[in-house]
Design a protein around this motif. Structure first.
Motif, PDB file in Angstrom:
ATOM      1  N   LYS A  19       2.668   2.689  -1.684  1.00 19.49           N
ATOM      2  CA  LYS A  19       3.324   1.464  -2.165  1.00 19.49           C
ATOM      3  C   LYS A  19       4.401   0.981  -1.204  1.00 19.49           C
ATOM      4  O   LYS A  19       4.604  -0.216  -1.031  1.00 19.49           O
ATOM      5  CB  LYS A  19       3.896   1.693  -3.557  1.00 19.49           C
ATOM      6  CG  LYS A  19       2.793   1.848  -4.591  1.00 19.49           C
ATOM      7  CD  LYS A  19       3.297   2.090  -5.975  1.00 19.49           C
ATOM      8  CE  LYS A  19       2.084   2.305  -6.884  1.00 19.49           C
ATOM      9  NZ  LYS A  19       2.350   2.046  -8.267  1.00 19.49           N
ATOM     10  N   MET A  20       5.089   1.909  -0.563  1.00 20.53           N
ATOM     11  CA  MET A  20       6.160   1.531   0.365  1.00 20.53           C
ATOM     12  C   MET A  20       5.595   1.006   1.680  1.00 20.53           C
ATOM     13  O   MET A  20       6.136   0.081   2.268  1.00 20.53           O
ATOM     14  CB  MET A  20       7.072   2.720   0.639  1.00 20.53           C
ATOM     15  CG  MET A  20       8.210   2.357   1.577  1.00 20.53           C
ATOM     16  SD  MET A  20       9.489   3.576   1.585  1.00 20.53           S
ATOM     17  CE  MET A  20      10.303   3.190   0.039  1.00 20.53           C
ATOM     18  N   ASP A  21       4.519   1.574   2.146  1.00 15.72           N
ATOM     19  CA  ASP A  21       3.959   1.236   3.450  1.00 15.72           C
ATOM     20  C   ASP A  21       2.989   0.054   3.345  1.00 15.72           C
ATOM     21  O   ASP A  21       1.891   0.081   3.898  1.00 15.72           O
ATOM     22  CB  ASP A  21       3.259   2.463   4.054  1.00 15.72           C
ATOM     23  CG  ASP A  21       2.942   2.282   5.523  1.00 15.72           C
ATOM     24  OD1 ASP A  21       3.621   1.487   6.197  1.00 15.72           O
ATOM     25  OD2 ASP A  21       2.003   2.955   6.004  1.00 15.72           O
ATOM     26  N   SER A  22       3.398  -0.984   2.643  1.00 17.20           N
ATOM     27  CA  SER A  22       2.567  -2.165   2.436  1.00 17.20           C
ATOM     28  C   SER A  22       3.426  -3.416   2.577  1.00 17.20           C
ATOM     29  O   SER A  22       4.385  -3.598   1.824  1.00 17.20           O
ATOM     30  CB  SER A  22       1.948  -2.120   1.037  1.00 17.20           C
ATOM     31  OG  SER A  22       1.485  -3.392   0.658  1.00 17.20           O
ATOM     32  N   MET A  23       3.073  -4.270   3.526  1.00 15.09           N
ATOM     33  CA  MET A  23       3.816  -5.534   3.684  1.00 15.09           C
ATOM     34  C   MET A  23       3.708  -6.387   2.433  1.00 15.09           C
ATOM     35  O   MET A  23       4.644  -7.082   2.082  1.00 15.09           O
ATOM     36  CB  MET A  23       3.310  -6.308   4.899  1.00 15.09           C
ATOM     37  CG  MET A  23       3.983  -5.842   6.168  1.00 15.09           C
ATOM     38  SD  MET A  23       3.821  -6.950   7.569  1.00 15.09           S
ATOM     39  CE  MET A  23       4.225  -8.540   6.926  1.00 15.09           C
ATOM     40  N   GLU A  24       2.566  -6.345   1.782  1.00 16.86           N
ATOM     41  CA  GLU A  24       2.365  -7.141   0.564  1.00 16.86           C
ATOM     42  C   GLU A  24       3.349  -6.746  -0.537  1.00 16.86           C
ATOM     43  O   GLU A  24       3.761  -7.581  -1.333  1.00 16.86           O
ATOM     44  CB  GLU A  24       0.927  -6.974   0.053  1.00 16.86           C
ATOM     45  CG  GLU A  24      -0.111  -7.612   0.931  1.00 16.86           C
ATOM     46  CD  GLU A  24       0.028  -9.125   0.990  1.00 16.86           C
ATOM     47  OE1 GLU A  24       0.214  -9.758  -0.058  1.00 16.86           O
ATOM     48  OE2 GLU A  24      -0.046  -9.660   2.115  1.00 16.86           O
ATOM     49  N   ASN A  25       3.730  -5.487  -0.581  1.00 17.59           N
ATOM     50  CA  ASN A  25       4.603  -5.002  -1.645  1.00 17.59           C
ATOM     51  C   ASN A  25       6.086  -5.292  -1.413  1.00 17.59           C
ATOM     52  O   ASN A  25       6.876  -5.233  -2.352  1.00 17.59           O
ATOM     53  CB  ASN A  25       4.415  -3.500  -1.858  1.00 17.59           C
ATOM     54  CG  ASN A  25       3.086  -3.176  -2.497  1.00 17.59           C
ATOM     55  OD1 ASN A  25       2.431  -4.041  -3.074  1.00 17.59           O
ATOM     56  ND2 ASN A  25       2.673  -1.939  -2.389  1.00 17.59           N
ATOM     57  N   LEU A  26       6.488  -5.589  -0.179  1.00 13.65           N
ATOM     58  CA  LEU A  26       7.912  -5.827   0.110  1.00 13.65           C
ATOM     59  C   LEU A  26       8.529  -6.849  -0.838  1.00 13.65           C
ATOM     60  O   LEU A  26       9.641  -6.670  -1.331  1.00 13.65           O
ATOM     61  CB  LEU A  26       8.101  -6.299   1.556  1.00 13.65           C
ATOM     62  CG  LEU A  26       7.882  -5.290   2.658  1.00 13.65           C
ATOM     63  CD1 LEU A  26       8.004  -5.973   4.016  1.00 13.65           C
ATOM     64  CD2 LEU A  26       8.861  -4.137   2.546  1.00 13.65           C
ATOM     65  N   GLN A  27       7.814  -7.932  -1.096  1.00 14.50           N
ATOM     66  CA  GLN A  27       8.321  -9.005  -1.949  1.00 14.50           C
ATOM     67  C   GLN A  27       8.601  -8.545  -3.381  1.00 14.50           C
ATOM     68  O   GLN A  27       9.361  -9.187  -4.099  1.00 14.50           O
ATOM     69  CB  GLN A  27       7.326 -10.159  -1.961  1.00 14.50           C
ATOM     70  CG  GLN A  27       5.978  -9.757  -2.568  1.00 14.50           C
ATOM     71  CD  GLN A  27       4.931 -10.819  -2.454  1.00 14.50           C
ATOM     72  OE1 GLN A  27       5.248 -11.995  -2.546  1.00 14.50           O
ATOM     73  NE2 GLN A  27       3.677 -10.421  -2.270  1.00 14.50           N
TER      74      GLN A  27
END
Length: 151
Positions: A19-27
Protein backbone atom coordinates in the motif's frame (compact mmCIF):
# COMPACT_ATOMS: atom_id res chain seq x y z
CA UNK A 1 15.99 19.47 14.40
CA UNK A 2 15.68 15.68 14.77
CA UNK A 3 12.90 13.48 16.12
CA UNK A 4 11.47 9.98 15.81
CA UNK A 5 7.82 9.00 15.32
CA UNK A 6 6.30 5.55 15.25
CA UNK A 7 2.99 3.86 14.74
CA UNK A 8 1.74 0.27 14.84
CA UNK A 9 -0.24 -0.87 11.81
CA UNK A 10 -2.44 -3.93 12.25
CA UNK A 11 -1.44 -5.57 8.97
CA UNK A 12 1.36 -7.86 7.83
CA UNK A 13 4.42 -5.99 6.57
CA UNK A 14 3.90 -7.23 2.99
CA UNK A 15 0.47 -5.54 2.88
CA UNK A 16 1.78 -2.34 4.48
CA UNK A 17 4.58 -2.06 1.91
CA UNK A 18 2.28 -2.89 -1.02
CA UNK A 19 0.00 0.00 0.00
CA UNK A 20 2.86 2.39 0.74
CA UNK A 21 4.85 1.63 -2.41
CA UNK A 22 2.09 2.84 -4.74
CA UNK A 23 1.90 6.27 -6.36
CA UNK A 24 -1.86 5.81 -6.73
CA UNK A 25 -2.24 5.47 -2.96
CA UNK A 26 -0.34 8.67 -2.02
CA UNK A 27 -3.48 10.78 -2.50
CA UNK A 28 -5.33 8.66 0.05
CA UNK A 29 -3.00 9.32 2.98
CA UNK A 30 -1.14 12.53 2.17
CA UNK A 31 -3.75 15.21 2.72
CA UNK A 32 -3.43 18.16 0.37
CA UNK A 33 -1.47 16.25 -2.29
CA UNK A 34 -2.33 17.76 -5.66
CA UNK A 35 0.16 15.99 -7.88
CA UNK A 36 3.10 13.57 -7.82
CA UNK A 37 5.27 13.82 -10.91
CA UNK A 38 8.31 11.60 -11.56
CA UNK A 39 11.29 13.71 -12.67
CA UNK A 40 14.42 11.59 -13.04
CA UNK A 41 15.51 7.99 -12.73
CA UNK A 42 13.44 4.85 -12.36
CA UNK A 43 10.53 5.50 -10.01
CA UNK A 44 11.30 4.33 -6.47
CA UNK A 45 14.93 3.49 -7.17
CA UNK A 46 17.93 5.09 -5.48
CA UNK A 47 18.66 8.52 -6.92
CA UNK A 48 15.25 8.91 -8.56
CA UNK A 49 13.37 12.16 -8.02
CA UNK A 50 9.73 13.11 -7.91
CA UNK A 51 8.01 16.50 -7.59
CA UNK A 52 5.22 16.56 -5.00
CA UNK A 53 2.72 19.44 -5.06
CA UNK A 54 0.52 20.18 -2.04
CA UNK A 55 -2.16 22.63 -1.04
CA UNK A 56 -2.23 23.25 2.69
CA UNK A 57 -4.98 25.67 3.55
CA UNK A 58 -4.49 28.61 1.21
CA UNK A 59 -0.80 27.89 0.71
CA UNK A 60 0.59 25.82 -2.14
CA UNK A 61 3.94 24.10 -1.81
CA UNK A 62 6.17 22.00 -4.02
CA UNK A 63 8.93 19.71 -2.86
CA UNK A 64 11.37 17.35 -4.51
CA UNK A 65 11.68 13.82 -3.17
CA UNK A 66 15.02 12.11 -3.78
CA UNK A 67 15.31 8.42 -2.94
CA UNK A 68 18.41 7.69 -0.86
CA UNK A 69 17.75 3.98 -0.31
CA UNK A 70 14.83 1.70 -1.06
CA UNK A 71 15.18 -1.64 0.68
CA UNK A 72 11.49 -2.49 0.98
CA UNK A 73 10.10 -4.27 2.91
CA UNK A 74 12.59 -3.36 5.66
CA UNK A 75 13.40 0.30 5.08
CA UNK A 76 13.00 3.33 2.84
CA UNK A 77 15.02 6.56 3.05
CA UNK A 78 14.53 9.80 1.14
CA UNK A 79 15.11 13.53 1.25
CA UNK A 80 12.48 16.19 0.69
CA UNK A 81 13.49 19.67 -0.40
CA UNK A 82 11.41 22.83 -0.58
CA UNK A 83 12.18 26.52 -0.18
CA UNK A 84 14.45 26.86 2.82
CA UNK A 85 13.92 23.31 4.14
CA UNK A 86 15.88 20.07 3.64
CA UNK A 87 14.16 17.08 5.27
CA UNK A 88 15.91 13.72 5.64
CA UNK A 89 13.58 10.77 6.33
CA UNK A 90 14.69 7.31 7.46
CA UNK A 91 11.77 4.87 7.59
CA UNK A 92 11.88 1.37 9.06
CA UNK A 93 9.15 -1.28 8.90
CA UNK A 94 9.47 -3.94 11.58
CA UNK A 95 7.37 -7.08 11.92
CA UNK A 96 6.08 -6.90 15.50
CA UNK A 97 3.39 -9.55 15.35
CA UNK A 98 1.84 -12.04 12.96
CA UNK A 99 -0.37 -9.34 11.45
CA UNK A 100 1.37 -6.27 12.82
CA UNK A 101 3.97 -3.86 11.49
CA UNK A 102 5.67 -1.03 13.37
CA UNK A 103 6.61 1.93 11.18
CA UNK A 104 9.43 4.00 12.67
CA UNK A 105 10.23 7.31 11.02
CA UNK A 106 13.34 9.29 11.90
CA UNK A 107 13.09 12.89 10.69
CA UNK A 108 15.77 15.51 10.43
CA UNK A 109 15.03 19.05 9.27
CA UNK A 110 17.71 21.48 8.17
CA UNK A 111 16.68 25.09 7.59
CA UNK A 112 18.54 27.48 5.31
CA UNK A 113 17.10 30.77 6.49
CA UNK A 114 16.90 32.39 9.87
CA UNK A 115 13.11 32.67 10.12
CA UNK A 116 12.64 28.93 9.46
CA UNK A 117 15.44 28.04 11.88
CA UNK A 118 13.69 30.13 14.50
CA UNK A 119 10.32 28.50 13.76
CA UNK A 120 11.88 25.03 14.08
CA UNK A 121 13.49 26.03 17.34
CA UNK A 122 10.45 27.59 19.04
CA UNK A 123 7.73 25.37 17.53
CA UNK A 124 9.17 21.89 16.84
CA UNK A 125 5.80 20.32 17.67
CA UNK A 126 4.34 21.66 14.41
CA UNK A 127 6.71 19.42 12.46
CA UNK A 128 6.26 16.44 14.80
CA UNK A 129 2.45 16.70 14.64
CA UNK A 130 2.49 16.83 10.84
CA UNK A 131 4.72 13.76 10.60
CA UNK A 132 2.49 11.81 12.97
CA UNK A 133 -0.63 12.99 11.11
CA UNK A 134 0.65 11.46 7.86
CA UNK A 135 1.46 8.24 9.71
CA UNK A 136 -2.01 8.08 11.28
CA UNK A 137 -3.64 8.82 7.92
CA UNK A 138 -1.62 6.02 6.32
CA UNK A 139 -2.64 3.64 9.11
CA UNK A 140 -6.34 4.51 8.61
CA UNK A 141 -6.02 4.04 4.86
CA UNK A 142 -4.08 0.77 5.12
CA UNK A 143 -6.26 -0.82 7.80
CA UNK A 144 -9.71 0.56 6.98
CA UNK A 145 -9.52 2.05 3.49
CA UNK A 146 -10.19 5.54 4.86
CA UNK A 147 -9.03 8.18 2.36
CA UNK A 148 -8.14 11.83 3.02
CA UNK A 149 -8.51 12.66 -0.68
CA UNK A 150 -11.72 14.68 -0.47
CA UNK A 151 -11.60 15.90 3.12
Amino acid sequence: MKYTSQIVIELPRTEVIAKMDSMENLQHWQKGLLEATPLTGELGKEGSQMKLSYKMGKREMEMIETIIENDFPKEFHATYDTKGVHNIQHNYFNVTGENQTTWISESEFKFSNLSLKFLGWIMPNIFKKQSLKYMKDFKAFAEEGTSVKNT
